[in-house]
Design a protein around this motif. Sequence first.
Motif, PDB file in Angstrom:
ATOM      1  N   TYR A  87     -47.276  95.846  37.191  1.00 19.89           N
ATOM      2  CA  TYR A  87     -48.296  96.328  36.189  1.00 19.89           C
ATOM      3  C   TYR A  87     -47.327  97.051  35.113  1.00 19.89           C
ATOM      4  O   TYR A  87     -45.687  97.331  35.382  1.00 19.89           O
ATOM      5  CB  TYR A  87     -48.207  97.762  37.527  1.00 19.89           C
ATOM      6  N   PHE A  88     -47.716  97.116  34.411  1.00 16.99           N
ATOM      7  CA  PHE A  88     -47.051  96.649  32.726  1.00 16.99           C
ATOM      8  C   PHE A  88     -47.348  98.406  32.139  1.00 16.99           C
ATOM      9  O   PHE A  88     -48.970  98.367  32.079  1.00 16.99           O
ATOM     10  CB  PHE A  88     -47.666  95.857  31.632  1.00 16.99           C
ATOM     11  N   CYS A  89     -46.707  99.063  31.434  1.00 24.15           N
ATOM     12  CA  CYS A  89     -47.471  99.951  30.768  1.00 24.15           C
ATOM     13  C   CYS A  89     -47.300  99.327  29.686  1.00 24.15           C
ATOM     14  O   CYS A  89     -45.849  98.933  29.178  1.00 24.15           O
ATOM     15  CB  CYS A  89     -46.005 101.009  31.142  1.00 24.15           C
ATOM     16  N   ALA A  90     -47.633  99.632  28.847  1.00 26.43           N
ATOM     17  CA  ALA A  90     -47.824  99.682  27.384  1.00 26.43           C
ATOM     18  C   ALA A  90     -47.740 101.187  26.591  1.00 26.43           C
ATOM     19  O   ALA A  90     -48.463 102.189  26.991  1.00 26.43           O
ATOM     20  CB  ALA A  90     -48.567  98.585  27.130  1.00 26.43           C
ATOM     21  N   SER A  91     -48.087 100.890  25.115  1.00 30.19           N
ATOM     22  CA  SER A  91     -48.130 102.184  24.075  1.00 30.19           C
ATOM     23  C   SER A  91     -47.741 100.913  22.859  1.00 30.19           C
ATOM     24  O   SER A  91     -47.231  99.721  22.268  1.00 30.19           O
ATOM     25  CB  SER A  91     -46.829 102.868  24.171  1.00 30.19           C
ATOM     26  N   SER A  92     -49.046 101.663  21.840  1.00 29.53           N
ATOM     27  CA  SER A  92     -48.565 101.354  20.370  1.00 29.53           C
ATOM     28  C   SER A  92     -48.911 102.524  19.892  1.00 29.53           C
ATOM     29  O   SER A  92     -49.607 103.589  20.207  1.00 29.53           O
ATOM     30  CB  SER A  92     -49.637 100.363  20.145  1.00 29.53           C
ATOM     31  N   GLU A  93     -48.807 102.772  18.120  1.00 26.61           N
ATOM     32  CA  GLU A  93     -48.569 103.802  17.582  1.00 26.61           C
ATOM     33  C   GLU A  93     -50.451 103.874  17.394  1.00 26.61           C
ATOM     34  O   GLU A  93     -51.045 105.480  17.592  1.00 26.61           O
ATOM     35  CB  GLU A  93     -48.417 103.147  16.590  1.00 26.61           C
TER      36      GLU A  93
END
Lengths: 113, 111
Positions: A89-95
Motif C-alpha cells: 500500500y502506497f500513500c501519495a500526495s500532490s499539490e
Amino acid sequence: NAGVTQTPKFQVLKTGQSMTLQCAQDMNHNSMYWYRQDPGMGLRLIYYSASEGTTDKGEVPNGYNVSRLNKREFSLRLESAAPSQTSVYFCASSEYPGQETQYFGPGTRLLVL
Amino acid sequence: RKEVEQDPGPFNVPEGATVAFNCTYSNSASQSFFWYRQDCRKEPKLLMSVYSSGNEDGRFTAQLNRASQYISLLIRDSKLSDSATYLCVVTLRTGGFKTIFGAGTRLFVKA
C-alpha cells in the motif's frame, strides 16, 4: 522535510482482523491518495482526498475506509482483513488533484493470512 | 483491454546500450502523460513528463504520439543505476480526474 511518511512499514494480519494505515505529508499538499500495488497489476487507486474535508472512491474501494484527519494526514482502514488484501500500500500526495507530480510514501507491506 | 499497457519485460541490456520502452493508452481523452521510475521494493518517483513536442532530460527522451495513442521512453548510454521498473502514467479528466498507472517495464542493465 520528510515528504510523505507511512506507518507501519510491515504488518501481518489474520483474516478478519482490522487495522489502520497511517499517512502524513509535510509539503502542504491539498490532495492525498491511497494505492495498492500487486504484481502485474500496476498501482490501483483505492481512495483519494482532493482537498481537506473531502474523500472519494477510486478504482478498488471495497473493503476499505478512509479518513482525511486534517490537511496533513490521510488514513486507510481495513475493517475486516481478507487474504485478497495482501498487497503493498502506497500513500501519495500532490499539490492539486490530478497534478502531474505525485509524491509517494515508502509503502506498507501487508500480509493477510 | 487495459487502459494503459506496457511490455512487462524484463529488458536485459549491457551498459552503454540504448533501450526504448513503449506504452499504449486506450482513452483518447487522456490529457497528461508521465514516466515514473520505481526501484525494487521502493516507492515510484516521477522521472519526467511527456509533452506533445517531445522532451529530453539528459540521457532520457520521452515522446508522445496522440494519433496512435502511445508514449515512448528512450534511454541512451544505459548505466547500471538505470536498472529499475519504468511506469507509464496517464491522467484524464472525466468530471473529476483519473490517473492510471501502467504495470511497468523492468529494466536490468548489466556490466
